[in-house]
Enzyme design. Structure first.
Site, short mmCIF file in Angstrom:
data_model
loop_
_atom_site.label_atom_id
_atom_site.label_comp_id
_atom_site.label_asym_id
_atom_site.label_seq_id
_atom_site.Cartn_x
_atom_site.Cartn_y
_atom_site.Cartn_z
N TYR A 214 -22.58 15.52 -3.88
CA TYR A 214 -22.12 14.24 -4.44
C TYR A 214 -21.19 14.48 -5.62
CZ TYR A 214 -22.25 9.42 -6.05
OH TYR A 214 -21.90 8.15 -6.41
N PHE B 32 6.02 -0.76 -0.58
CA PHE B 32 5.33 -0.97 0.69
C PHE B 32 4.43 -2.19 0.51
CE2 PHE B 32 1.66 -0.26 3.50
CZ PHE B 32 2.33 -0.39 4.69
N ASP B 33 4.06 -2.87 1.61
CA ASP B 33 3.40 -4.18 1.45
C ASP B 33 2.04 -4.13 0.76
OD1 ASP B 33 2.78 -3.00 3.84
OD2 ASP B 33 2.92 -4.78 5.08
N ASP C 28 5.06 6.80 -5.27
CA ASP C 28 4.27 6.46 -4.09
C ASP C 28 4.67 7.54 -3.10
OD1 ASP C 28 3.39 5.66 -1.63
OD2 ASP C 28 3.88 3.55 -1.90
N ALA D 79 3.56 8.86 -0.22
CA ALA D 79 3.05 8.91 1.16
C ALA D 79 3.85 9.90 2.03
CB ALA D 79 3.06 7.52 1.78
N LYS E 140 -0.21 10.20 5.91
CA LYS E 140 1.14 10.55 6.39
C LYS E 140 1.35 12.05 6.13
CE LYS E 140 1.43 5.90 5.58
NZ LYS E 140 0.29 5.14 5.04
N HIS F 280 0.98 -11.37 9.75
CA HIS F 280 1.46 -10.63 10.93
C HIS F 280 0.33 -9.91 11.67
CE1 HIS F 280 1.82 -8.15 7.33
NE2 HIS F 280 1.69 -7.08 8.07
#
Ligand code: F0G
Length: 457
Positions: free
Chosen positions: A70, A123-124, A214, A216, A257, A448
């Site tokens: 842990y 990004f969203d 960011d 990714a 990614k 969407h």
């Protein structure tokens, strides 16, 4: 043709193209929303490159030594060493995926409601977490991004003039941080140049604003810098990554990614102060500091995947395969965002279907047709995804109407790319007959994912 895949296949997962009538029935049952299809109804799944990659034998082997303690797991320390070696940031926290990182980082920077967060492009989920923390997201991408035909090597770049003008106009005390998204997903997986990152870092420092990546798809961004930016051809992707991160204060990353894992995320900082603040949210939301919502074995796979994604042979093939698909389409006259981005081909639905207005979602209409034609699943990135202004309820104008074909890493072969191109070319040949769509059900948030549609006659 790109070079052959720099791997051979040890384990296979069958895929099958179901007959056309079954595809038509499936998409009808799905309310013409590709998110409601079962993956068994899809032949080549290009919905996303996120978490859909194939792990290597080294990653699977590393999972066997996952330490599931842990607190203080050896797997955490292996991950931390790897992340520090790549980024130079010593303060590392795991998260369950990218949005977990956003959830714990952004509220610590957006300390007052109404503060701005500036980005080349959000990004969203990142945009949503800025808003959920009371902040206001602002996209400042260069204008070249909106023109899908200009041959511009770094369409993901920050517009430096607008960045500095915005800071001066609104005051640096009202800006929570700058987020540099590499590569710029929403603009078409487009790269950001080292010069642009360096200059953004200088502006951030001059005004005392934190700069976060960011990250990714940072490894793909490094590959583009190596290919396209003078002075970098002889540097390794790893050296390029180290320089890139040196201009910022930290990073948030979806490891699904360029971490080459099916689940996982990361936060890393140069300084202890931010690390401690973020750690305070990590424990209640994600998990203790040394696991952050992941199993020890997940962290092992990530530590190996992060390094594999910086391998030059891997990147040459990866980015080359995406470009191969792009070229097949472009040579056949299919309009796409050009040059091709790092993880996906973005088909320009505005040009492909000029008879369909934005309010009938040309990118989505094209996505439906592409599924029916060849069982290929892409996704709309345009008016449908951008949605409505939360205050006025009006449809927001979208700079693009794309269908994104995102390529999973190490999963499909070049022959599959040819199948995809042939499918889309057949749709192109009958494009006048493609119809727009309208809602039969429109959810209020993130519509969407769950909306349903019918064709407009
Ligand atoms: N940042 C960028 C640039 C992304 O593309 C994504 C996810 C995230 C953050 C969030 O990461 O999914 O691990 O929580 N993009 C995926 C896509 C979903 O399909 O483009 P996540």
């Amino acid at each position: 043709m790109p070079r052959g895949e720099p791997f051979k296949i040890k384990m296979v997962e069958p895929i099958r193209l179901i007959p056309r009538e079954e595809r038509e029935a499936a998409i009808r049952r799905a309310g013409y929303n590709i998110f409601a299809l079962r993956s068994s109804e899809v032949y080549i799944d290009l919905l996303t490159d996120s978490g859909t990659g194939a792990m290597s034998q080294e990653q699977w082997a590393a999972m066997m030594r996952g330490d599931e303690a842990y607190a203080g797991a050896a797997s955490y320390f292996r991950l931390r060493e790897t992340v520090e070696a790549i980024t130079g940031y010593p303060y590392v926290l795991p998260t369950h995926q990218g949005r977990g990182a956003e959830r714990v980082v952004l509220p610590n920077l957006i300390t007052r409601p109404g503060m701005y967060v500036l980005s080349n492009m959000f990004f969203d989920t990142t945009r949503a977490h800025v808003q959920l923390a009371g902040g206001r997201p602002v996209d400042l991408v260069v204008p070249e991004a909106a023109d899908t035909e200009t041959e511009y090597p770094f369409k993901g770049n920050m517009d430096l003039n607008r960045l500095e003008a915005f800071i001066q106009e609104h005051g640096r005390e009202n800006i929570a941080c700058i987020v540099m998204t590499v590569t710029n997903n929403s603009a078409g997986g487009q790269p950001v140049s080292m010069a642009n990152i360096r200059a953004t870092g200088e502006i951030a420092r001059r005004y005392g604003i934190p700069l976060l990546f960011d990250a990714a798809r940072y490894a793909e961004n490094c590959w583009f810098i190596k290919q396209r930016e003078p002075g970098y051809a002889d540097k390794s992707p790893r050296e390029i990554a180290r320089e890139m991160f040196s201009y910022g204060d930290g990073m948030m990353m979806s490891a699904k990614k360029d971490g080459l894992v099916n689940i996982g995320g990361l936060v890393a900082f140069r300084d202890q102060e931010l690390y401690e603040k973020v750690g305070g949210l990590l424990v209640p939301y994600e998990g203790f500091l040394t696991y952050g919502g992941l199993a020890g074995r997940d962290m092992e796979a990530m530590a190996v995947g992060l390094m594999e994604a910086l391998d030059a042979d891997y990147l040459a093939h990866r980015v080359g395969q995406v470009e191969y698909l792009g070229r097949l389409l472009r040579d056949a006259g299919v309009p796409i965002q050009w040059p091709v981005g790092g993880h996906a081909v973005f088909v320009d639905a505005k040009k492909f279907l000029p008879h369909i207005p934005p309010e009938q979602f040309p990118g989505h209409a094209l996505t439906i047709e592409t599924y029916i034609e060849g069982g290929v699943r892409g996704v709309e990135v345009g008016s449908l995804m951008i949605g409505r202004d939360p205050e006025t309820g009006k449809q927001l104008p979208s700079p693009f109407e794309f269908m994104r074909l995102a390529i999973p890493r190490r999963v499909y072969t070049s022959r599959h790319m040819e199948d995809v191109a042939e499918t889309l070319i057949r749709v192109y040949q009958r494009r006048e007959k493609v119809r727009g769509v309208r809602f039969t059900y429109e959810p209020k948030v993130l519509r969407h994912f769950t909306a349903r549609f019918e064709f407009v006659d």
